[in-house]
Motif scaffolding. Structure first.
Motif, short mmCIF file in Angstrom:
data_model
loop_
_atom_site.label_atom_id
_atom_site.label_comp_id
_atom_site.label_asym_id
_atom_site.label_seq_id
_atom_site.Cartn_x
_atom_site.Cartn_y
_atom_site.Cartn_z
N GLN A 1 -5.63 5.73 -5.27
CA GLN A 1 -7.10 5.86 -4.65
C GLN A 1 -7.53 4.58 -3.80
OE1 GLN A 1 -9.28 7.48 -7.72
NE2 GLN A 1 -8.66 9.36 -7.52
N ASN A 2 -6.88 3.64 -4.16
CA ASN A 2 -7.40 2.37 -3.53
C ASN A 2 -6.45 1.99 -2.23
OD1 ASN A 2 -7.92 -0.23 -2.90
ND2 ASN A 2 -6.80 -1.26 -4.44
N LYS A 3 -7.21 2.13 -1.01
CA LYS A 3 -6.55 1.97 0.17
C LYS A 3 -5.77 0.83 0.47
CE LYS A 3 -9.83 5.19 2.53
NZ LYS A 3 -10.97 5.01 3.39
N ASN A 4 -6.19 -0.20 -0.24
CA ASN A 4 -5.42 -1.51 -0.08
C ASN A 4 -3.96 -1.53 -0.65
OD1 ASN A 4 -7.80 -2.86 1.18
ND2 ASN A 4 -8.70 -3.29 -0.89
N PHE A 5 -3.93 -0.76 -1.66
CA PHE A 5 -2.81 -0.52 -2.56
C PHE A 5 -1.55 -0.28 -1.48
CE2 PHE A 5 0.58 1.66 -4.80
CZ PHE A 5 0.93 0.85 -5.57
N ILE A 6 -1.70 1.01 -0.80
CA ILE A 6 -0.88 1.45 0.10
C ILE A 6 -0.42 0.37 1.30
CG2 ILE A 6 -2.53 2.79 1.71
CD1 ILE A 6 1.12 3.98 0.67
N VAL A 7 -1.43 -0.36 1.66
CA VAL A 7 -1.59 -1.37 2.74
C VAL A 7 -0.38 -2.54 2.12
CG1 VAL A 7 -2.55 -3.12 4.02
CG2 VAL A 7 -3.59 -1.15 3.78
N MET A 8 -0.64 -2.87 0.93
CA MET A 8 0.22 -3.82 0.10
C MET A 8 1.60 -3.28 0.25
SD MET A 8 0.14 -5.04 -3.66
CE MET A 8 0.86 -3.60 -3.95
N LEU A 9 1.84 -1.94 -0.18
CA LEU A 9 3.05 -1.50 -0.24
C LEU A 9 3.74 -1.40 1.14
CD1 LEU A 9 4.54 -0.32 -2.76
CD2 LEU A 9 3.76 1.85 -2.38
N ARG A 10 3.20 -1.15 2.27
CA ARG A 10 3.81 -1.19 3.65
C ARG A 10 4.23 -2.55 3.74
NH1 ARG A 10 -1.10 1.41 5.36
NH2 ARG A 10 -0.82 3.88 5.25
N SER B 1 -3.82 16.92 -7.70
CA SER B 1 -4.05 17.71 -6.47
C SER B 1 -4.62 16.82 -5.35
CB SER B 1 -5.23 18.83 -6.82
OG SER B 1 -6.18 18.27 -7.19
N GLU B 2 -5.07 15.55 -5.56
CA GLU B 2 -5.61 14.75 -4.51
C GLU B 2 -4.79 13.77 -3.97
OE1 GLU B 2 -9.22 12.88 -6.06
OE2 GLU B 2 -9.92 14.77 -7.08
N ILE B 3 -3.66 13.59 -4.69
CA ILE B 3 -2.76 12.48 -4.49
C ILE B 3 -1.50 12.90 -3.84
CG2 ILE B 3 -3.47 11.06 -6.12
CD1 ILE B 3 -1.07 11.70 -7.82
N LYS B 4 -1.18 14.08 -3.42
CA LYS B 4 -0.19 14.63 -2.45
C LYS B 4 0.20 14.03 -1.34
CE LYS B 4 2.61 18.71 -2.28
NZ LYS B 4 2.59 20.49 -2.39
N SER B 5 -0.88 13.53 -0.82
CA SER B 5 -0.78 12.78 0.73
C SER B 5 -0.04 11.51 0.32
CB SER B 5 -1.94 12.83 1.41
OG SER B 5 -2.90 12.26 0.60
N PHE B 6 -0.64 10.94 -0.60
CA PHE B 6 0.01 9.80 -0.83
C PHE B 6 1.31 9.69 -1.19
CE2 PHE B 6 1.01 6.57 -4.30
CZ PHE B 6 0.72 5.37 -3.84
N GLU C 1 3.58 10.02 1.66
CA GLU C 1 3.62 8.75 2.63
C GLU C 1 4.72 7.83 1.98
OE1 GLU C 1 0.96 5.35 4.65
OE2 GLU C 1 0.03 7.00 3.46
N VAL C 2 4.54 7.56 0.37
CA VAL C 2 5.36 6.70 0.13
C VAL C 2 6.87 7.14 -0.03
CG1 VAL C 2 3.44 5.75 -1.43
CG2 VAL C 2 4.98 7.59 -2.27
N LYS C 3 7.14 8.46 -0.05
CA LYS C 3 8.56 8.90 -0.02
C LYS C 3 9.26 8.71 1.26
CE LYS C 3 8.29 12.85 -3.32
NZ LYS C 3 8.39 14.19 -3.75
N ILE C 4 8.35 8.76 2.40
CA ILE C 4 8.61 8.37 3.78
C ILE C 4 9.10 6.88 3.74
CG2 ILE C 4 8.04 8.23 6.15
CD1 ILE C 4 6.29 10.51 5.62
N LEU C 5 8.40 6.05 2.93
CA LEU C 5 8.63 4.71 3.06
C LEU C 5 9.91 4.48 2.11
CD1 LEU C 5 5.02 3.19 2.60
CD2 LEU C 5 6.40 3.22 4.73
N GLY C 6 10.54 5.36 1.51
CA GLY C 6 11.65 5.28 0.89
C GLY C 6 11.52 5.07 -0.69
#
Length: 604
Positions: free
Chosen positions: A460-469, A496-501, A504-509
């Motif tokens: 749920q932390n937006k900064n985490f996905i930024v770091m991951l990218r 149910s809330e994290i499916k979009s996350f 996205e990470v699956k697309i990143l590999g």
């Protein structure tokens, strides 16, 4: 000159867009510097007037000018030093003003002496304020009107015409009215600002500032902090209008309790209220009285549900209480807040933190927090790697990355005792970032797959996905060999809330694994809908699989379901060969545990 320059600065600056600045200008013009300015201008005019009369050989009466100046000097001292019996001084001032004004018949002077009368209302308001100032100003107008009327009837004789006296009277009335409304506006603005400063806009209860000041003025204060559970969620569910109705319902419940027990309530934050009791004595039985009050408050607040569209919404609360019955200077609000958090952590309705008593668990948090800060500043976040066996080939093909903390004594510890302290502070994000950076750098030249744990907070932390990218771009060679392992115990109610996350990470590999699968709180449907690549069976089930028939049946059938859904399975806590043999029998894909290999700071 300083006063003149400050006045110019006050007026030319943009101070009229906000009532606070309006009040500031009024205070400067009428309250703070009025009598000072009168004294300065009075001295100047008196000096110039005497010189003018001397040059033109008019009769010189410096005594009257001196008395006029001295009169305003007395008023200034009255305001500045708060001289007692001010009403008597004001009365004498009024008498002297009128005697001086109408004695001009004797001295034969007509050069604008009426100014003394005109500034009388301002001087009165300056010293007495709205209520008393109004009474004295009206009295001043009535006295002048009576003398003017007497002049019309030729009962008294003055050196001014009736027309001039009428003009003076109208002018005096106008200045009195303007002074009254100016002072009334000032009082209204002052009241508004005080209300904004000390009261909450929504609940109309005292705010945190008022609470702090009331505590400082108390002898033996005791503070209760009450938190309504799920307040924000209920408000989001109800919407703005009904949410306001819910808030009013809570405030009404507080007011009802206050009316019965004569205790003062405050708003601390949204859904969080405080109640202050000021004891007049310091006795042992106060503790029992505080506990009894806490129980009454809890019962009162929870006995009536909030009604919404003919449905009842139960109100549940936690209460923390603390007192300050000695010279202890610890912030009472902090102590009561600590007690409240303890009640929430233990899921008990009420907790009383007695004077001088500290909760050991929070001392542990502070120690852990100190160690975490030390680790972050001294490269003390250490990744350990535990091997994962492919049951089909018998080879190590994966590693789980486990965090370790090197403390200030240079001892490597498991992170368990630090996690709660990290969760309660912002250090969680920092240690996660350090862990990921070190793992990404370590595995860039390795041929194995590596699993990294992530929590619901990370997702749920937006900064985490930024770091991951950023890490994905920095280490392209790691593509396809990192598994993000979701800790199900923290995330099952949020899947149910994290499916979009996850998409996205699956697309990143990245691959996705679900940890602790099969425990009592699992929602199998939601988990399978997320389409994970791996599912790791809960260790509490695996370690008992060779002794518990029901567990064995459960794991056997869950593994079969996963195979049909094309989801790879991992068994953790494989502690011996017997368990490993059962795991292989159930065709579970991978095994992890001390029997396979212990965590280490390197890979073999």
């Amino acid at each position: 000159m300083n006063i003149i320059n400050e006045l110019k600065s006050q007026i030319t600056n943009n101070f009229f867009e906000n009532p606070r600045y309006d009040l500031k200008v009024y205070d400067f013009l009428i309250r703070d510097s009025f009598l000072e300015l009168i004294a300065i201008f009075g001295s100047l005019i008196t000096f110039l007037n005497v010189i003018f009369q001397y040059i033109h050989q008019y009769p010189v009466f410096p005594f009257i000018d001196f008395i006029t100046f001295f009169m305003f000097l007395i008023l200034y001292l009255l305001k500045k030093f708060k001289i007692p019996h001010k009403y008597i001084v004001i009365a004498l001032f009024m008498i002297f003003t009128y005697v001086l004004f109408f004695s001009i018949v004797f001295f034969k002077r007509t050069n604008n002496d009426f100014i003394i009368i005109m500034i009388l209302p301002l001087a009165i308001y300056n010293i007495l304020g709205t209520k008393q100032g109004t009474s004295w100003s009206v009295l001043s107008v009535l006295v002048f009107a009576a003398i003017t009327f007497a002049s019309y009837l030729k009962i008294v004789s003055v050196n001014y015409s009736n027309a001039s006296l009428s003009f003076f009277l109208i002018f005096l009335i106008a200045i009195t009215v303007i002074s009254y409304f100016s002072e009334l506006r000032r009082s209204t603005i002052q009241e508004l600002l005080l209300k904004k400063m000390y009261y909450d806009d929504d609940s109309l209860l005292g705010n945190r500032k008022m609470l702090s000041e009331d505590i400082d003025m108390s002898i033996y204060p005791c503070l209760f902090i009450l938190k309504v559970n799920g307040f924000e969620e209920i408000n989001r569910f109800l919407g703005y209008r009904n949410g306001m109705a819910f808030s009013k319902f809570l405030v009404q419940r507080l007011n009802d309790f206050q009316a019965v027990y004569q205790m003062k309530f405050y708003t601390v934050s949204a859904g969080e209220f405080a109640m202050l009791i000021n004891f007049k004595r310091n006795e042992a039985k106060i503790d029992a009285e505080i506990s009894d009050t806490g129980e009454r408050l809890f019962s009162h607040f929870t006995e009536i549900d909030f009604t919404y569209k003919n449905s009842s919404i139960p109100v549940t609360i936690h209460i923390g209480a603390a007192h300050q019955l000695s010279s202890d200077k610890v912030n009472l609000i902090t102590k009561a807040g600590t007690a409240l958090q303890h009640a929430i952590d233990l899921n008990i309705p009420y907790y009383f933190l007695k004077n001088g008593y500290e909760i050991p668990m929070y001392n542990g948090y502070f120690e852990a927090l100190s160690e975490l800060n030390h680790a972050l500043q001294n490269d003390g976040i250490i990744p350990y790697y535990q091997p994962i066996l492919c049951n089909k080939t018998g080879e190590i093909v994966k590693y789980e990355c486990l965090m370790r903390i090197r403390n200030s004594m240079n001892v490597i510890e498991k992170p368990a005792r630090f996690l709660e302290a990290a969760r309660r502070t912002r250090l969680h994000d920092q240690i996660t970032e350090q862990m990921f950076i070190k793992v990404f750098d370590f595995i860039k030249d390795k041929d194995y797959m590596f699993a990294l744990n992530i929590s619901a907070h990370d997702i749920q932390n937006k900064n985490f996905i930024v770091m991951l990218r950023k890490l994905t771009e920095r280490y392209p060679e790691n593509s396809g060999k990192i598994i993000l392992e979701i800790i199900e115990s923290e995330s099952i109610d949020k899947l149910s809330e994290i499916k979009s996350f996850l998409e996205e990470v699956k697309i990143l590999g990245y691959k996705i694994a679900i940890d602790d699968f099969g425990s009592g709180y699992s929602n199998f449907t939601n988990i399978f809908n997320l389409e994970p690549d791996f599912i790791k069976f809960d260790g509490s089930l695996i370690k008992d699989i060779n002794n518990n028939v029901k567990t064995k049946i459960l794991i056997k059938n869950l593994s079969r379901v996963c195979r049909e859904l094309n989801i790879k399975t991992i068994a953790e806590f494989v502690e011996n060969q017997d368990i490993l043999d059962i795991i292989k029998e159930f065709r579970i894909n991978y095994s992890q545990g001390f029997h396979i290999g212990k965590p280490a700071d390197n890979v073999s």
